[in-house]
Every structure is written in structure tokens, then in C-alpha cells.
Design a protein around this motif. Structure first.
Motif, PDB file in Angstrom:
ATOM      1  N   ARG A   1       7.504  -3.522   2.444  1.00  0.00           N
ATOM      2  CA  ARG A   1       7.455  -2.579   1.339  1.00  0.00           C
ATOM      3  C   ARG A   1       8.797  -1.851   1.200  1.00  0.00           C
ATOM      4  NH1 ARG A   1       4.613   2.250  -0.644  1.00  0.00           N
ATOM      5  NH2 ARG A   1       4.132   1.708  -2.796  1.00  0.00           N
TER       6      ARG A   1
ATOM      7  N   PRO B   1       0.824  -1.215   0.000  1.00  0.00           N
ATOM      8  CA  PRO B   1       0.000   0.000   0.000  1.00  0.00           C
ATOM      9  C   PRO B   1       0.855   1.260   0.000  1.00  0.00           C
ATOM     10  CG  PRO B   1       0.202  -0.846   2.234  1.00  0.00           C
ATOM     11  CD  PRO B   1       0.988  -1.773   1.354  1.00  0.00           C
ATOM     12  N   CYS B   2       0.282   2.365  -0.421  1.00  0.00           N
ATOM     13  CA  CYS B   2       1.011   3.625  -0.411  1.00  0.00           C
ATOM     14  C   CYS B   2       1.007   4.188   1.004  1.00  0.00           C
ATOM     15  CB  CYS B   2       0.396   4.622  -1.403  1.00  0.00           C
ATOM     16  SG  CYS B   2      -1.104   5.427  -0.817  1.00  0.00           S
ATOM     17  N   GLY B   3       1.608   5.330   1.174  1.00  0.00           N
ATOM     18  CA  GLY B   3       1.713   5.934   2.505  1.00  0.00           C
ATOM     19  C   GLY B   3       0.421   6.556   2.989  1.00  0.00           C
ATOM     20  N   GLY B   4      -0.621   6.441   2.215  1.00  0.00           N
ATOM     21  CA  GLY B   4      -1.890   7.063   2.600  1.00  0.00           C
ATOM     22  C   GLY B   4      -2.884   6.095   3.202  1.00  0.00           C
ATOM     23  N   SER B   5      -2.425   4.862   3.472  1.00  0.00           N
ATOM     24  CA  SER B   5      -3.320   3.870   4.058  1.00  0.00           C
ATOM     25  C   SER B   5      -3.318   4.038   5.571  1.00  0.00           C
ATOM     26  CB  SER B   5      -2.844   2.462   3.686  1.00  0.00           C
ATOM     27  OG  SER B   5      -3.629   1.492   4.333  1.00  0.00           O
ATOM     28  N   LYS B   6      -4.474   4.350   6.131  1.00  0.00           N
ATOM     29  CA  LYS B   6      -4.527   4.578   7.580  1.00  0.00           C
ATOM     30  C   LYS B   6      -5.816   3.977   8.128  1.00  0.00           C
ATOM     31  CE  LYS B   6      -2.413   6.237  11.092  1.00  0.00           C
ATOM     32  NZ  LYS B   6      -1.084   5.831  11.464  1.00  0.00           N
TER      33      LYS B   6
ATOM     34  N   ALA C   1       2.163   5.039   8.157  1.00  0.00           N
ATOM     35  CA  ALA C   1       1.000   4.489   7.460  1.00  0.00           C
ATOM     36  C   ALA C   1       0.780   3.053   7.927  1.00  0.00           C
ATOM     37  CB  ALA C   1       1.218   4.542   5.950  1.00  0.00           C
ATOM     38  N   ASP C   2      -0.385   2.550   7.615  1.00  0.00           N
ATOM     39  CA  ASP C   2      -0.741   1.181   7.995  1.00  0.00           C
ATOM     40  C   ASP C   2      -0.587   0.249   6.799  1.00  0.00           C
ATOM     41  OD1 ASP C   2      -1.330   1.804  10.603  1.00  0.00           O
ATOM     42  OD2 ASP C   2      -3.402   2.346  10.147  1.00  0.00           O
TER      43      ASP C   2
ATOM     44  N   GLU D   1      -6.704   7.241   1.639  1.00  0.00           N
ATOM     45  CA  GLU D   1      -6.556   8.676   1.883  1.00  0.00           C
ATOM     46  C   GLU D   1      -7.495   9.498   1.007  1.00  0.00           C
ATOM     47  OE1 GLU D   1      -2.528   9.747   0.838  1.00  0.00           O
ATOM     48  OE2 GLU D   1      -2.961   9.680  -1.297  1.00  0.00           O
ATOM     49  N   VAL D   2      -7.896   8.905  -0.097  1.00  0.00           N
ATOM     50  CA  VAL D   2      -8.710   9.656  -1.046  1.00  0.00           C
ATOM     51  C   VAL D   2     -10.118   9.897  -0.508  1.00  0.00           C
ATOM     52  CG1 VAL D   2      -9.776   9.528  -3.340  1.00  0.00           C
ATOM     53  CG2 VAL D   2      -7.365   8.959  -3.043  1.00  0.00           C
TER      54      VAL D   2
ATOM     55  N   ASN E   1       6.746   5.905   4.415  1.00  0.00           N
ATOM     56  CA  ASN E   1       5.935   6.511   5.466  1.00  0.00           C
ATOM     57  C   ASN E   1       5.826   5.557   6.643  1.00  0.00           C
ATOM     58  OD1 ASN E   1       4.206   7.828   7.129  1.00  0.00           O
ATOM     59  ND2 ASN E   1       2.501   7.960   5.678  1.00  0.00           N
TER      60      ASN E   1
END
Lengths: 222, 152, 306
Positions: C175, A160-165, C166-167, A170-171, C163
Motif C-alpha cells: 500500500r 485497506p485503510c489504517g483502521g484494519s486491525k 494496521a493489518d 474500525e467502524v 499506519n
């Protein structure tokens, strides 16, 4: 299934404006399942359009007919008997259906009443979810049955990208992170190892390499 | 049926011509005063200004029927269903409400007042008889006047 | 034109590296870039130039890198896969090397919906890991995707982002390993405010032997105000600002909040310097480049090696 939603009535009225005798053609397949262009929706739209015409003192006939499928010529041919009564068709099919009808009846304008949306599933009553891009090279095996091309906002094959929280994208906090789902699912099968390799760039030629695609199956031909 | 709900007035006769508002009411047979005898009595009282359609479940009514009523003969069309939570067909009326709201949006988009169409749920505490509903709705409808969308 | 990356040289010497960030202007004015260059010159080893960050249209990263170079700085060309397909990306990699850019940071990019062109088609033909691998194959194998040979390979020090906040945390090391396997020489992280979580992430990377295979530069951003801290916490995706940091900013009087932000930033750098596996710091002073010198100075990072 292919999902769709009805266009705003004003937009439809503008498109049908030049015509006096219109046949609203529903489609009993995918767009009936997603309550956009089946028999019921066709009747509703036609009724509303007739009322709108009357309110504006327009002398217009709007009839209705629903085919089992508009994207299959064997069904479209059923319009043959009635088509001479009309000067336009208003199709409540997906984009494929609209074009199939137009192809078959080149002499009559075929107007789309729906916006075709995506390939997806009926997740719940009144809820449809995009899940396939028709990429021509299915990779669902590698990703535990969850398609990152369709369900990751950035189409990452190595997410996943860094926007997965907290499991969401993130979108849009309403959108689950496809990669979190992929990881969770593969973990359940002890198959997380599948994500250690670097998936190479996708071969988009299988989707758009030679323009519009077609499938030819000689064994299915007459 | 409660006779007091029907007030004798001269309006009923006047409404019978095509220029007066016509009300279509689809009602759940299970509401108080929803029996056949009451229906006949109401129809003879109001004459052509109302059309009553008993249905087995208000929640099962397709909004298409309301729309069709508006298109073909009515100036306003309503469905009367059981109180929320009391529907015999479980949740039937809650979903029906959403569908009717969408249909209201459709008539609004063609320039008709959305008040010409609606779903009404009874109240468990203060149940209304059919004749009471009819009285209230016909007053409401006469305020709206004749619909431009109706076939004359 | 054969000079090598200054960032690479510093890291190879084992010196704690310092990079900064320069956001190009929302206009065609070269002065906006050269001014920032002068503020940073001599205080950092290299300067990242963002690529239409947060999906807002700005002067191209490549052009701004070229301007920085003419000011004597070592630029890091940030490139996102959001706006270009593999043809454009590979072409730009060649162009960047040709004009003397020696560092590249391969990113996926903020989704287009966040910026001022939400109706744009998001390309995402490659993802960031694939892009790292493509650049690596171009540099080390002189080959593009599909195997065609280049007449001359680009010379680039390849970076990627990570990051730590991030999760899912457990997968972040996997990654990172993929980015290294793809060919990343250095990693710049998301801004660190939560040192505990950063430490956990670093430990996972160390346990997997990753810190020996890649140079990790911890990211920092000085906070200008408690408002900025709150905004970043709630609105900027991938950001982790602990309540303690917000409280500390809030506790400072309004006219002292900038100082407090700088203090937090310096303390973070000092702590990161002590963490095994951190090889440098990436200072992202957003529209506040003039503070970079002060931060570097206070963190004992000056003078920079020549």
C-alpha cells in the motif's frame, strides 16, 4: 435479494390513520425471504393492526392479500378485482414494489409498511448481509469476489485503510474488514498482484449519471 | 389424568359468558396428560373459558396462530412445548421461543400486555401435566381480565 | 506568492525534518489558531492542519492554514475524502495553491460515525490513493480527472499517511508503494509507540526500495497521562501502544506523568533519527502545542534551518 424490515407499528398506524378500508398487500419475493413482508408477516401485521384499531374503538377494515411480486405489473394487476373495496393500500413490499403498485393504481394511496434496507444475501437463518450497491460496473473480479464498495466502510478501491486491525473494521468490531478478506482470498488464488495497480476513481455515472436508471432490452419486448 | 388437578369450583360456569377471560392453549401432544381423553375432560370442566388445541410439536407453532387467537376469541394465548433439548423436532422449541418473544413485542407495541401471550417449556425434572398447566394458566389469565383487543 | 514549500526545501537539503500538528478550533475564533502558530513558530518546518479530525466539525483546514501562513508558518493542508467529492476536492486543491499553501496531506479521514455528525453521508468518492494521484496529475500534468487542462497548475508538495500498525502487515508495504506510485512526496505515519513494529514496517519499505523514493516522517504524540495512554490504546483506531509504555506511564507519579510522556516521546524521536529511511518526525501534540518546542529541543532538533 432486496432486504427490508417492518416499520414500527405506531408509524404505520399514523400513516393509515385517515383510512377506513385498508388492504395490506404482502410480497412473496425478496421481502418474504427476509421475513419482512411475505404472507406470514402480512397476516401478523394485519392482525395486530385490527386489534389495535379495536382497542382504540376505530371502525376500520383491514384485509390481507399477498402477491407473488409487487414489482412486476403482471402480478400487481391481480389487485384489479379487489381494489375498489378499499380506500388505501398498505404495501409490505420493498420501495420498488410500493412504487410499482402506486404507479399502477394512481387513484389510491399506497402506504409503505417496510423500510427497505439493502441488496444482500441470507447468510444464515435470521442473518442478512449487505453485499451489493448496484453500481452498474461490477468489479468483483479484481477483488476476489468481495465488493469493497459495499463491504468496506469507506468504499476504498485501494484499501485497506489504517483502521484494519485483527481482521475487523474500525467502524464496528462486528464488521469484518473487507480488505482483509480481499487480501486473504486473492492470496489463496495467488492473485495478490491484482492489488498492486492503482484502481482509478470509480465511474459513478454508471450509477447516477443520468438520474434514475433504466434497462431497455428490445429482444425482451413484445 | 390426575383428578386432583381439577378442583371443583363455581368459576368455570361463570366464565362461559363473553365477558370473562378466555384462554387458548396450543399444546404439544407429547406432554404428559396431552391425550385426547384428558382434553375432553378438561374442556367439559372449564367450559368455554378455555380452548385446547393439540398440535404435533409446540416448537412448530407459528406465532401467527397465537396472534389470531388473541384477535378473534382469546384473552390470552399460550403454547406449551416440550422441555428445552427434548424437542422431537430438534431445536424446534428454542426457535419458537424467540418467535413468540417477537410476537409479544408486537402486542406490546399496540398496547396489550405482553403476558397475554407466551410459550411455556416443560421441565424434564418436574414434568407438569396438561391439566396442571391449564389450571395455572387460567388463574393467570383471570388476573389479566378481558382483553381490549379481542373481538366480542 | 511563488515561495516553495519549506518542508520540501528542508527534506531536499537532507536535514531531519520536523513537522507539528495544529487542530483548528470548534469555533470561528482566529485567535485560537494564531496562538498555536506562535507556540510553534521557529521550532518546526511545517505545521499540519487537521481536516475535521475524528469527524468532529471544526474550522476548515483551508482557513486555518491561511491563518498559519499569515503568521509566517508553512502549513500542510490536510484533506480527507470523507466530506468532499472529486469536484470539491479538485476545486479546493486549486484554491489552496492560489492562497499560497504549498503542502497537502491526502487522507481518507476518520469515518463519520466517530464524530459529532454520525448521520452525515460519507462521500468517499475518491480514496486517499486516488486523491494523491489526482493532485499529482494536477500539479505535474496541469490536468484534472477526465483530462481537462488547468490554466495554471497548483504548486503542492504532496503527502500521504501510513499506519505501520494496521493489518495486514505484509500488505502495508504494497500500500505504501501504491501511495508513492500515485505521487506521494512525503509520508507521515501514525503515532509510533511500538518501535519494534515500526522497525519491521520500515524494513519492509527499505527492502522494497521505498525509503529512497519517499520521505518518511515518523509520527509521535507525547502522552499526558496514563489515562490518555489507556484511552488511545483501547478507543483510538489504528493505535498500537505496547503494555510496556502504559506500565512506564503508570509507574510515574501523577504530577510527573507529563514529564514521563515527553521523555518517552523524545526517546522515540532519538531512536527514529538513527533508523535508516526515516527523514523526519511529525509531532502531534494534541492540544499541547506548547510542548513541541521542549520536545524538539530535547531531541536535538533545534534550531531549525532558516
Amino acid at each position: 435479494m432486496i432486504t427490508a424490515e417492518q416499520k414500527p407499528i405506531d408509524e404505520i398506524r399514523e400513516m393509515i390513520n385517515p383510512y377506513k378500508r385498508i388492504l395490506a398487500v404482502g410480497c412473496g419475493s425478496c421481502v418474504a425471504e427476509c421475513a419482512a413482508g411475505g404472507q406470514k408477516e402480512t397476516a401478523m401485521l394485519a392482525s395486530a393492526l385490527r386489534m389495535a384499531a379495536r382497542m382504540n374503538h376505530e371502525d376500520v377494515t383491514i384485509d390481507e392479500k399477498t402477491l407473488d411480486r409487487q414489482c412486476v405489473r403482471d402480478f400487481v394487476i391481480q389487485l384489479d378485482d379487489v381494489i375498489q373495496n378499499y380506500d388505501a393500500l398498505l404495501s409490505l413490499a420493498c420501495g420498488a414494489g410500493v412504487q410499482a403498485v402506486a404507479e399502477m393504481f394512481p387513484e389510491i394511496p399506497v402506504i409503505p409498511a417496510l423500510n427497505t434496507e439493502f441488496l444482500g444475501e441470507t447468510r444464515d437463518q435470521g442473518l442478512w448481509i449487505e453485499s451489493c450497491q448496484g453500481c452498474g460496473d461490477c468489479m468483483l473480479y479484481f477483488f476476489g469476489g468481495i465488493c469493497p464498495i459495499s463491504r468496506c466502510s469507506k468504499q476504498l478501491l485501494n484499501g485497506p485503510c489504517g483502521g484494519s486491525k485483527n481482521g475487523v473494521c474500525e467502524v464496528d468490531p462486528e464488521v469484518p474488514c473487507a480488505w482483509q478478506m480481499i487480501i486473504d482470498r486473492l492470496a489463496r488464488f495467488n492473485a495478490l498482484g491484482r492489488l498492486e495497480m492503482i484502481y482509478p476513481p470509480k465511474d459513478w455515472a454508471k450509477k447516477q449519471g443520468k438520474g434514475p436508471r433504466k434497462i431497455i432490452r428490445e429482444d425482451q419486448q413484445s | 389424568m390426575n383428578k386432583a388437578d381439577i378442583k371443583p369450583n363455581g368459576m368455570a360456569a361463570e366464565m362461559s359468558n363473553g365477558q370473562n377471560p378466555i384462554l387458548a392453549i396450543f399444546y404439544c401432544q407429547n406432554i404428559p396428560g396431552g391425550d385426547e381423553g384428558s382434553r375432553q375432560e378438561l374442556e367439559s370442566h372449564y367450559g368455554e373459558s378455555i380452548r385446547l388445541f393439540p398440535i404435533p410439536c409446540g416448537g412448530r407453532l407459528e406465532p401467527l396462530h397465537l396472534l389470531k387467537a388473541l384477535e378473534t376469541f382469546a384473552d390470552a394465548a399460550f403454547v406449551i412445548a416440550c422441555p428445552e433439548g427434548a424437542c422431537r423436532y430438534f431445536e424446534g422449541n428454542r426457535r419458537a421461543k424467540k418467535r413468540v418473544e417477537r410476537t409479544q413485542a408486537i402486542i406490546e407495541s399496540i398496547g396489550l400486555e405482553k403476558e397475554r401471550l407466551g410459550i411455556l417449556l416443560g421441565s424434564r425434572e418436574k414434568p407438569k401435566t396438561l391439566s396442571r398447566w391449564v389450571k395455572e394458566l387460567s388463574e393467570q389469565t383471570s388476573r389479566l381480565g378481558v382483553s381490549k383487543g379481542r373481538r366480542l | 506568492m511563488n515561495e516553495t514549500s519549506k518542508l520540501k526545501k528542508v527534506l531536499e537539503k537532507g536535514v531531519f525534518a520536523v513537522t507539528a500538528e495544529c487542530g483548528p478550533p470548534k469555533g470561528a475564533d482566529p485567535e485560537a489558531v494564531t496562538q498555536k502558530a506562535r507556540l510553534l513558530k521557529g521550532h518546526v518546518d511545517a505545521v499540519n492542519v487537521t481536516d475535521n479530525q475524528t469527524a468532529i466539525v471544526r474550522m476548515s483546514s483551508m482557513a486555518a492554514c491561511s491563518l498559519l501562513k499569515s503568521e509566517g508558518l508553512d502549513p500542510v493542508l490536510q484533506m480527507v475524502v470523507r466530506d468532499r467529492n472529486r469536484i470539491a476536492l479538485q476545486s479546493d486543491v486549486l484554491g489552496a495553491s492560489a492562497i499560497g499553501i504549498r503542502n497537502i496531506l491526502c487522507l481518507s479521514g476518520d469515518h463519520q460515525v466517530f464524530g459529532n455528525q454520525p448521520q452525515a453521508m460519507g462521500v468517499f468518492d475518491l480514496d486517499s490513493i486516488q486523491f494523491v494521484q489526482v493532485v499529482k496529475n494536477m500539479r505535474d500534468g496541469a490536468k484534472i480527472i477526465g483530462g481537462d487542462s488547468l490554466t495554471k497548475a497548483p504548486e503542492l508538495f504532496i503527502g500521504a499517511a501510513a499506519n505501520p500498525f494496521a493489518d495486514p502487515l505484509s500488505f502495508r508495504a504494497v500500500r505504501l508503494a501504491k501511495k508513492i506510485a500515485a505521487g506521494a512526496d512525503f509520508i507521515q505515519t501514525q503515532c509510533v509507540y511500538n518501535l519494534e513494529r515500526f522497525g519491521k514496517w520500515l524494513e519492509m519499505a527499505r527492502d522494497n526500495g521505498l525509503t529512497d523514493r519517499v520521505a518518511i516522517l515518523g509520527g509521535v504524540t507525547p502522552l499526558k497521562s496514563v489515562g490518555m495512554a489507556r484511552y488511545m490504546k483501547s478507543k483510538v483506531s489504528g493505535m498500537d501502544i505496547p503494555d510496556a509504555v502504559i506500565k512506564r506511564m503508570d509507574g510515574a507519579p501523577k504530577d510527573k506523568q507529563r514529564e514521563e510522556g515527553i521523555k518517552i516521546c523524545v526517546e522515540t524521536i532519538l531512536q527514529m533519527k538513527e533508523m535508516r529511511g526515516v527523514k523526519g518526525v511529525h509531532i502531534m501534540a494534541i492540544e499541547w502545542e506548547e510542548t513541541v518546542q521542549e520536545i524538539a529541543e530535547s531531541a536535538g532538533l533545534l534550531p531549525r534551518p532558516g
